[in-house]
Design an enzyme around this catalytic site. Structure first.
Site, PDB file in Angstrom:
ATOM      1  N   SER A   1      34.869  29.094  43.571  1.00 32.90           N
ATOM      2  CA  SER A   1      33.654  29.721  44.119  1.00 32.90           C
ATOM      3  C   SER A   1      32.441  29.558  43.208  1.00 32.90           C
ATOM      4  O   SER A   1      31.420  28.986  43.611  1.00 32.90           O
ATOM      5  CB  SER A   1      33.910  31.209  44.408  1.00 32.90           C
TER       6      SER A   1
ATOM      7  N   LYS B   1      36.211  37.020  23.445  1.00 35.11           N
ATOM      8  CA  LYS B   1      36.780  38.209  22.802  1.00 35.11           C
ATOM      9  C   LYS B   1      36.626  38.156  21.280  1.00 35.11           C
ATOM     10  O   LYS B   1      36.878  39.126  20.586  1.00 35.11           O
ATOM     11  CB  LYS B   1      38.256  38.349  23.197  1.00 35.11           C
TER      12      LYS B   1
ATOM     13  N   ASN C   1      32.694  34.693  37.626  1.00 32.18           N
ATOM     14  CA  ASN C   1      33.447  35.267  38.750  1.00 32.18           C
ATOM     15  C   ASN C   1      34.689  36.013  38.267  1.00 32.18           C
ATOM     16  O   ASN C   1      35.742  35.960  38.890  1.00 32.18           O
ATOM     17  CB  ASN C   1      33.796  34.201  39.807  1.00 32.18           C
ATOM     18  N   PHE C   2      34.530  36.713  37.135  1.00 35.09           N
ATOM     19  CA  PHE C   2      35.619  37.561  36.653  1.00 35.09           C
ATOM     20  C   PHE C   2      35.759  38.795  37.548  1.00 35.09           C
ATOM     21  O   PHE C   2      34.839  39.164  38.278  1.00 35.09           O
ATOM     22  CB  PHE C   2      35.342  38.019  35.221  1.00 35.09           C
TER      23      PHE C   2
ATOM     24  N   ARG D   1      33.414  44.654  29.440  1.00 35.66           N
ATOM     25  CA  ARG D   1      34.279  44.931  28.294  1.00 35.66           C
ATOM     26  C   ARG D   1      34.049  43.939  27.153  1.00 35.66           C
ATOM     27  O   ARG D   1      34.230  44.256  25.991  1.00 35.66           O
ATOM     28  CB  ARG D   1      35.753  44.920  28.725  1.00 35.66           C
TER      29      ARG D   1
ATOM     30  N   ASP E   1      35.647  30.580  49.269  1.00 39.40           N
ATOM     31  CA  ASP E   1      35.110  30.152  47.976  1.00 39.40           C
ATOM     32  C   ASP E   1      33.819  29.354  48.155  1.00 39.40           C
ATOM     33  O   ASP E   1      32.829  29.584  47.466  1.00 39.40           O
ATOM     34  CB  ASP E   1      36.120  29.231  47.276  1.00 39.40           C
TER      35      ASP E   1
END
Lengths: 392, 429
Positions: A18, A78, A99-100, A107, A172
């Site tokens: 997507s 991270k 697109n998480f 976070r 998508d």
């Protein structure tokens, strides 16, 4: 003529289809697209969303189709040092795409509010599956699953068929397309306001919009569910003859048109009984059965010779073997060769012509992290960015 | 950001769905979209109904596609009308049309001619199969484009005949592609002053739509095949597809066989390795299909959630409407119909003679801009909506800064805005 999106820098953190389809189109328009990928595995499309055809031992054809004309920069969001470098890159960017699932970017300290502080002009664009409210908001947006819940599976096939999904990832591709519409609207507005924006599309909203015509019927007709025709179904809401039919040697598609006129041309007297156009919908199954029986009697080519001169809306149904050797396909010049890691990959081009020109580029899909070092140097990013093992 | 496209004027010479759905989105995002229609009959899409549903003189379908637009009529053979139209073109930023190749040139409204009136115009042209080659004069119709493009071989199972998408994907996607490029061209225009000439076709749109399939095909010229059962996507391995349960259906997306096996406790799957997922796709799917018949949709979904598997129920619209997600997402909007519009007639005109019939004039008749297509069945069904009532429809799928774009003005009557637009043009001149 300059490119449409000259000097626009897009950072694409998205995976699968997507978001990457959105950035593909932006790259076709002339934007520079850098994929931001996690170390070692990168975009999941390199490993999980794959066909069984690999390009010389590397990624599957699906990855190559979606990611041509892009660069790849590896960063572990991270890891604090790498995240700071990514933030430096974000300061220079015009557009960021991800697109998480909801909450992941927040976070990592890369939610819209945080990123807006370091780049107020940024257009921050995100796709999720189901929006931000309701029982599904934490679930991943996956095409087949969105087709399943959106009602789309009850629109294709015949009425005795089980729910039948559309065999291309429409959710998508449409969500990516709608996202580009939002991104470009925001970039356009930015030229006057100087301010960036948050652009959001959910795949559910995209598939609702895709069904806007038939859903509007449903909302206003007393909530009748779609009724696919018993045979030769083309569209649940459209009268006979609309559908695909067998002929003596292949298949013929017939769109909307007058049933008696068609009957005359096909030499089929039984169709003269359906003079009232209201019958074409209410009796469409019996009409379609008659047409089907009649069409078996000749080849597709013979029928086309009769129907096309009479301006009946019809076409031969083709597969890729037939289509790609036809002259109508050749004149479109729809294919292009791109170079990925020194290998030529044949793929399609952008479907739109601009100022009479085709938009082509020989730049193929990037190897994971192929541009990390060059981008660090170009943008003066700090040293010590993680290098995946295989690239050392 | 209330209206990102505020101040942009779009002239829509388009009909039916592909061009008008581009205009619809531009209107949702704040542009002023003016339909340019032939006098009296207006755009041919007004008389195209699905499910035989009518609102007033116009079909419900027309109202769905044309919310928020204005209507300006012009007879191109009338000199005065033509002058008004040229004045309007001077004020416009964008033109869209989807007539067959050659029609706009014969009207003196092709890109080269329009550019002389307004050099900065963004001129957008949608055809069925491009402007060249043996198919250029074929009708640009959705089902036919699907059939030619190979798309009908992606849906359904191996033994099925070619099966089309049950929605107008070619028209819809082509219009949406056009919107993207119009917006990009507006950005360039604001930076450089350049106009643009944008050309799209239904066929190119559908080839791009299948780009993963074509790219795969180009590597080895081996045609993809739909799975024998439960086909979801013919490039993907088992288990991808929709499966029957004891009381309904569930969809299962891509996932390793071992994980699926663990969650579903399907002993028969033990015999299969991950590398079998492609090679023995049909066999694996039939094993899964048999196994899933043994429990309810809800039971499988609970297993799926426990194991974080990609599985969802298959819903129809009534079931979807009951979900919390649907209810909380503001997915619909009312269209208030003007009292003078709704219920003015007791139904559409009788349609025993389809518009495609020769009596109504050939596609390029000298007085008409319409590329007439045969219309769907119309009857004397009563209008759906009482005077001053509202229609419920969907809304723009894009949100900006958390804002949902509602666009609840109804579709215009033929020529409804002629006087208003003429007076605006007079003031400005």
């Amino acid at each position: 003529m300059s490119k449409l999106l000259e000097d626009i820098l897009v950072l694409d953190l998205s995976q699968f289809l997507s978001g990457p389809y959105a950035s593909l189109r932006l790259s076709d328009m002339g934007a520079r697209v850098i994929k931001i990928e996690r170390p070692l595995t990168g975009d999941i499309c390199r490993s999980l969303y794959v066909s069984d055809v690999r390009v010389e031992g590397g990624e599957s054809t699906i990855f190559h189709a979606i990611n041509r004309n892009k660069e790849s920069f590896v960063a572990d969001i991270k890891d604090e040092a790498q995240r700071e470098q990514l933030k430096d890159l974000i300061r220079k960017a015009d557009v960021l795409i991800h697109n998480f699932r909801p909450g992941v970017m927040e976070r990592a300290g890369l939610g819209y509010e945080a990123v807006r502080e370091i780049n107020p002009q940024l257009v921050y664009a995100e796709i999720n599956g189901y929006g931000e409210a309701g029982e599904w908001k934490q679930l991943p947006g996956q095409d087949l699953l969105l087709q399943a819940v959106s009602g789309i599976a009850y629109l294709s096939g015949n009425c005795s068929d089980p729910p039948t999904p559309m065999g291309v990832a429409a959710g998508d591709i449409l969500a990516g397309t709608h996202l580009v519409q939002g991104i470009l609207s925001a970039l356009f507005a930015r030229m006057a306001s100087g301010e960036g924006a948050l652009v959001q599309v959910s795949m559910l909203e995209s598939l609702i919009d895709f069904q806007f015509e038939v859903l509007t019927c449903f909302f206003n007709d007393g909530n009748r569910l779609p009724q696919r025709s018993a045979v030769n179904s083309g569209h649940a809401y459209i009268a006979a003859p609309y559908g695909i039919y067998r002929t003596a040697d292949g298949h013929l598609a017939l769109a909307m048109g007058s049933v008696p006129v068609l009957g005359k041309l096909l030499g089929c007297d039984a169709l003269q009984a359906y003079a009232q156009s209201s019958d074409w919908f209410s009796k469409r199954d019996e009409i379609k059965r008659i047409i089907q029986q009649q069409l078996l009697g000749r080849s597709t080519g013979e029928w086309l010779k009769i129907l096309e001169p009479a301006d009946i809306w019809c076409a031969e149904v083709m597969d890729y073997d037939k289509l790609t050797v036809s002259e109508g396909y050749a004149v479109l010049d729809m294919e292009q060769s791109v170079v990925a890691d020194g290998k030529a990959v044949r793929t399609t081009r952008c479907p739109v012509r601009v100022d009479g020109e085709l938009l082509k580029s020989t730049k193929g899909a990037p190897q994971l992290g192929a541009h990390t070092e060059a981008i660090k140097k170009e943008f003066g990013l700090g040293k010590g960015v993680y290098m995946p093992e295989q690239l050392k | 950001m209330h209206s990102p496209l505020k101040g942009i004027v779009v002239l829509e010479f388009s009909q039916y769905l592909s061009g008008p759905c581009a205009g619809l989105r531009l209107s949702d995002l704040g542009a002023r979209v003016i339909k340019i229609e032939r006098p009296k009959e207006g755009e041919a899409g007004r008389k195209l109904a699905i499910e035989d549903l009518w609102v007033d003189e116009d079909s419900l379908l027309f109202h769905t596609i044309n919310r928020g637009k204005e209507s300006f009529t012009a007879d191109l053979n009338n000199e005065e009308d033509r002058r008004w139209l040229e004045m309007l073109i001077k004020k416009a930023d964008v033109i869209t049309h989807n007539f067959r190749p050659g029609v706009m040139a014969r009207k003196g409204l092709d890109y080269e001619s329009v550019k002389k009136i307004n050099p900065g115009i963004i001129y957008t042209e949608i055809s069925g199969y491009g402007n060249e080659g043996p198919w250029r004069d074929k009708p640009g119709q959705d089902l036919l484009a699907q059939s030619v493009s190979g798309l009908a071989y992606t849906t359904g199972n191996y033994h099925d005949d070619p099966l089309p998408f049950g929605l107008a994907i070619a028209d819809y996607l082509c219009g949406n592609q056009a919107v993207q490029f119009i917006l990009a061209a507006l950005i360039r225009k604001r930076r450089t002053g350049q106009g643009a000439y944008l050309q799209l076709s239904l066929l190119e749109t559908l080839i791009d739509f299948q780009f993963e399939f074509f790219t795969t095909y180009f590597q080895n010229r081996k045609h993809h095949t739909r799975s024998e059962f439960n086909n979801g996507h013919s490039l993907l391995s088992a288990p991808y597809g929709i499966y029957k349960t004891s009381d309904g259906y569930i969809a299962i997306a891509m996932m390793p066989i071992a994980r699926l096996n663990e969650a579903l406790c399907c002993d028969e799957l033990n015999g299969y390795k991950e590398e079998d997922a492609f090679a023995r796709r049909d066999e694996i799917k039939s094993v899964i299909a048999r196994h899933l018949l043994g429990a309810t949709t809800q039971q499988w979904l609970e297993r799926a959630r426990t194991f974080d598997l990609w599985i969802m129920p298959v819903l129809n619209w009534n079931e979807l409407k009951k979900t919390e997600t649907y209810r909380l997402s503001q997915l619909t909007q009312p269209l208030g119909l003007r009292a003078s519009r709704a219920g003015t007639k007791t139904g559409p005109p009788p349609a025993e003679t389809p518009l495609g019939d020769a009596k109504t004039g050939p596609a390029d008749s000298e007085t008409s801009l319409a590329d007439v297509k045969p219309e769907l069945a119309g009857t004397n069904a009563p209008p759906l909506i009482a005077e001053g009532g509202t229609l419920l429809t969907t809304r723009c799928p894009v949100r900006i800064n958390g804002q949902v774009f509602f666009n609840s003005d109804p579709a215009p009557a033929v020529g409804e805005h002629v006087l208003k637009i003429r007076s605006e043009l007079s003031v400005k001149l």
